[in-house]
Design a protein around this motif. Structure first.
Motif, short mmCIF file in Angstrom:
data_model
loop_
_atom_site.label_atom_id
_atom_site.label_comp_id
_atom_site.label_asym_id
_atom_site.label_seq_id
_atom_site.Cartn_x
_atom_site.Cartn_y
_atom_site.Cartn_z
N ARG A 1 1.35 -1.51 -0.54
CA ARG A 1 0.09 -0.21 -0.03
C ARG A 1 0.56 1.08 0.13
NH1 ARG A 1 -5.59 -1.02 1.09
NH2 ARG A 1 -5.98 -3.05 2.14
N ILE B 1 -6.92 5.45 9.73
CA ILE B 1 -6.86 4.05 9.47
C ILE B 1 -5.35 3.42 9.03
CG2 ILE B 1 -8.51 1.71 8.36
CD1 ILE B 1 -10.28 3.43 7.22
N LYS C 1 -3.60 0.04 8.34
CA LYS C 1 -3.60 -0.79 7.77
C LYS C 1 -2.46 -1.58 7.46
CE LYS C 1 -7.28 1.51 4.09
NZ LYS C 1 -7.08 2.36 3.23
N GLN D 1 -7.42 -4.60 9.11
CA GLN D 1 -7.13 -2.73 9.02
C GLN D 1 -8.04 -2.56 10.34
OE1 GLN D 1 -9.62 -1.15 5.58
NE2 GLN D 1 -8.48 -1.73 4.55
N ARG E 1 -9.71 0.89 12.52
CA ARG E 1 -10.10 2.62 12.09
C ARG E 1 -9.10 2.78 13.51
NH1 ARG E 1 -15.05 3.25 8.28
NH2 ARG E 1 -14.56 1.90 7.22
N GLU F 1 -2.91 6.01 7.10
CA GLU F 1 -3.74 7.34 6.10
C GLU F 1 -4.92 7.34 7.03
OE1 GLU F 1 -4.36 4.26 3.33
OE2 GLU F 1 -6.93 4.52 3.50
N GLY F 2 -5.64 8.84 6.48
CA GLY F 2 -6.22 9.81 7.57
C GLY F 2 -7.59 9.36 6.74
N PHE F 3 -8.25 9.13 7.23
CA PHE F 3 -9.95 8.66 6.88
C PHE F 3 -10.38 10.31 6.22
CE2 PHE F 3 -14.20 7.62 7.06
CZ PHE F 3 -14.00 6.71 7.25
N VAL F 4 -10.51 9.24 5.29
CA VAL F 4 -11.38 10.76 3.87
C VAL F 4 -12.68 11.16 4.77
CG1 VAL F 4 -11.29 10.41 1.40
CG2 VAL F 4 -9.65 9.42 3.00
N TYR G 1 -15.91 11.36 2.11
CA TYR G 1 -15.97 11.07 1.17
C TYR G 1 -17.93 11.23 1.01
CZ TYR G 1 -15.88 6.59 1.82
OH TYR G 1 -16.58 5.10 2.54
N GLU H 1 -17.75 5.88 -3.30
CA GLU H 1 -16.55 5.85 -3.87
C GLU H 1 -16.96 5.06 -5.12
OE1 GLU H 1 -14.57 2.53 -0.81
OE2 GLU H 1 -16.04 3.21 0.16
N HIS I 1 -19.72 -0.41 -0.04
CA HIS I 1 -18.93 -0.77 0.02
C HIS I 1 -20.15 -1.07 2.04
CE1 HIS I 1 -15.80 0.33 -2.21
NE2 HIS I 1 -15.58 -0.77 -1.78
N GLY J 1 -16.51 -2.86 4.84
CA GLY J 1 -14.45 -3.09 4.27
C GLY J 1 -14.99 -3.36 2.74
N PHE K 1 -12.73 7.60 -3.87
CA PHE K 1 -12.83 8.58 -3.45
C PHE K 1 -13.41 9.84 -3.65
CE2 PHE K 1 -10.00 6.08 -0.10
CZ PHE K 1 -11.57 4.72 0.41
N ASN L 1 -7.96 5.48 -3.66
CA ASN L 1 -7.18 4.09 -1.94
C ASN L 1 -6.48 3.44 -2.91
OD1 ASN L 1 -7.85 3.37 -0.37
ND2 ASN L 1 -9.60 2.40 -1.19
N GLU L 2 -6.79 2.52 -3.76
CA GLU L 2 -5.86 1.75 -4.02
C GLU L 2 -5.97 0.82 -5.96
OE1 GLU L 2 -6.33 -2.10 -1.67
OE2 GLU L 2 -8.52 -1.58 -2.08
P1 AMP Z 1 -9.52 -1.10 0.88
O1 AMP Z 1 -8.66 -2.32 1.43
O2 AMP Z 1 -7.99 -0.02 1.53
O3 AMP Z 1 -10.22 -0.52 -0.21
O4 AMP Z 1 -10.34 -0.28 2.09
C1 AMP Z 1 -12.09 -1.09 2.11
C2 AMP Z 1 -12.64 -0.02 2.57
O5 AMP Z 1 -12.31 0.59 3.53
C3 AMP Z 1 -12.67 1.19 1.20
O6 AMP Z 1 -13.55 0.35 0.09
C4 AMP Z 1 -13.32 2.52 2.01
O7 AMP Z 1 -15.14 1.66 1.99
C5 AMP Z 1 -13.14 2.03 3.33
N1 AMP Z 1 -12.05 3.15 3.60
C6 AMP Z 1 -10.33 2.62 3.28
N2 AMP Z 1 -9.47 3.95 3.69
C7 AMP Z 1 -10.49 4.20 4.07
C8 AMP Z 1 -9.78 6.05 4.13
N3 AMP Z 1 -8.99 6.52 4.86
N4 AMP Z 1 -10.84 7.13 4.48
C9 AMP Z 1 -11.73 6.21 4.56
N5 AMP Z 1 -12.32 5.50 4.20
C10 AMP Z 1 -11.54 4.21 4.60
#
Ligand code: AMP
Length: 355
Positions: free
Chosen positions: A103, A141, A143, A154, A156, A176-179, A181, A184, A207, A210, A252, A261-262
């Motif tokens: 990541r 979050i 991760k 992950q 929170r 990482e900072g919580f976004v 939004y 997505e 979602h 997650g 986001f 995000n990824e």
């Molecule tokens: P990821 O595995 O990074 O895709 O995270 C899974 C899900 O968690 C995402 O699709 C979002 O719904 C939520 N999420 C992950 N990172 C963040 C973030 N920095 N801020 C807010 N929601 C997040």
């Protein structure tokens, strides 16, 4: 162009491989899968399947000898496994896996090409975590840098107080900072061997816990306004990686624009709607791309589309969905065990046909 009757090797044995194999069969190819022991549902659609550890050199050379081209359906195939194969067999450079498997690396890579990830920091020690909390603050979050998926690995972090109760998992992490939004969304593209790129329409992705629950089209005005910038980044990522096949970037949609995000160097759950909903599905275009065939059109064929995942025990009753109005399209992945939180299948519902 890979001639009909050639053999495509797929690393990984999950549902994405299964749906890729179905598309490959339709185009007259044979498929051989390779994955460690597990519920390898792709094997049902393969003419051969090698079950062996990722580092089993003998099994890998038997696999390589049987294939004309090799792709993957899983982004955590070890890089060393791919590097053990003769490089002319690889449909796509392994760098895509190297970047997507970490990541920190992935966010850095996207940022270096002009993308905007949430503020992030590498965390390996308590001191790193403390410094990250000072710089980025809460909520955030934590991760694991590698091997997390569908919200696994992950944590929170709602407050400083909560942070102080977290024990680091002992593997490199990213904080990482919580976004905040609105929605997505994902950008899914296919890039051919000649560098040409086509995009599917971007769905709004909802979602739960997650994990992707639903993908919707139209995605709404907020997403639509941010798609051009997101596509620009996705095309740069694909070009920089000399990517061939289907590539997905997740974003986001925020007030400040698309936050990266990824990425997934593969077909993606949020693209399953393309099987019925687009001129050519993500699975077929992936196969076309890696075999050097002309890419198919990606236009959406219906006024509205909803893809919903079938998770856990819901799958046991899933056939009753076929009796529901609106001609739902049901896909079950043939998994032997309907464990809680496990993706077992999906349903796609479409609106009226577009001219
Ligand atoms: P990821 O595995 O990074 O895709 O995270 C899974 C899900 O968690 C995402 O699709 C979002 O719904 C939520 N999420 C992950 N990172 C963040 C973030 N920095 N801020 C807010 N929601 C997040």
């Amino acid at each position: 162009m890979l001639p009909p009757g050639s053999t495509i090797g797929i690393l990984g044995g999950g549902q994405l491989g299964r749906m890729m194999a179905v598309a490959a069969l339709q185009l007259g190819y044979r498929v051989i899968g390779f994955a460690p022991e597990g519920d390898n549902v792709a094997a049902d659609a393969c003419s051969g399947f090698i079950t062996a550890d990722w580092n089993n050199a003998e099994a890998l050379s038997a696999f390589a000898a049987a294939c004309d081209v090799v792709t993957w359906e899983f982004e955590n195939v070890p890089v060393s496994t791919v590097q053990a194969l003769p490089s002319p067999l690889l449909a796509c450079p392994v760098k895509a896996l190297e970047v997507a498997q970490d990541r920190f690396h992935e966010k850095h890579f996207a940022a270096s090409l002009g993308g905007s990830p949430a503020p992030y920091a590498r965390v390996e020690t308590d001191e790193d975590f403390a410094a990250a909390l000072i710089r980025i603050g809460t909520p955030g979050i934590l991760k694991t840098a590698r091997e997390g998926y569908d919200g696994k690995g992950q944590w929170r972090v709602r407050s400083e107080m909560e942070a102080s109760g977290i024990r680091l998992p002992g593997v490199p992490c990213v904080y990482e900072g919580f976004v905040t939004y609105e929605t997505e969304f994902s950008v899914i593209l296919v890039r051919g061997q000649d560098g040409s790129v086509k995009f599917w329409d971007s769905t709004a992705n909802l979602h739960e816990g997650g994990m992707l629950a639903r993908s919707l089209l139209p995605a709404g005005a907020v997403v639509e306004a941010q798609v051009p910038a997101a596509r620009e980044l996705a095309a740069k990522v694909a070009a920089e990686l000399r990517y061939v096949g289907v590539l997905t970037l997740e974003f986001f949609a925020t007030r400040e624009g698309p936050v990266f995000n990824e990425m997934a160097p593969r077909v993606h759950n949020s693209g399953h709607w393309t099987i019925e909903g687009a001129a050519t599905s993500q699975f077929e275009n992936h196969i076309r791309a890696i075999c050097g065939l002309p890419l198919g059109g990606t236009k959406t064929r219906f006024s509205s589309i909803e893809m919903r995942n079938i998770v856990g025990e819901e799958a046991l009753q899933a056939h009753t969905i076929l009796a529901e109005p609106g001609e739902p399209h049901l896909h079950l992945y043939g998994k032997r065990e309907a464990r809680e939180g496990r993706k077992m299948g999906h349903i796609t519902r479409v609106g009226h046909a577009l001219k």
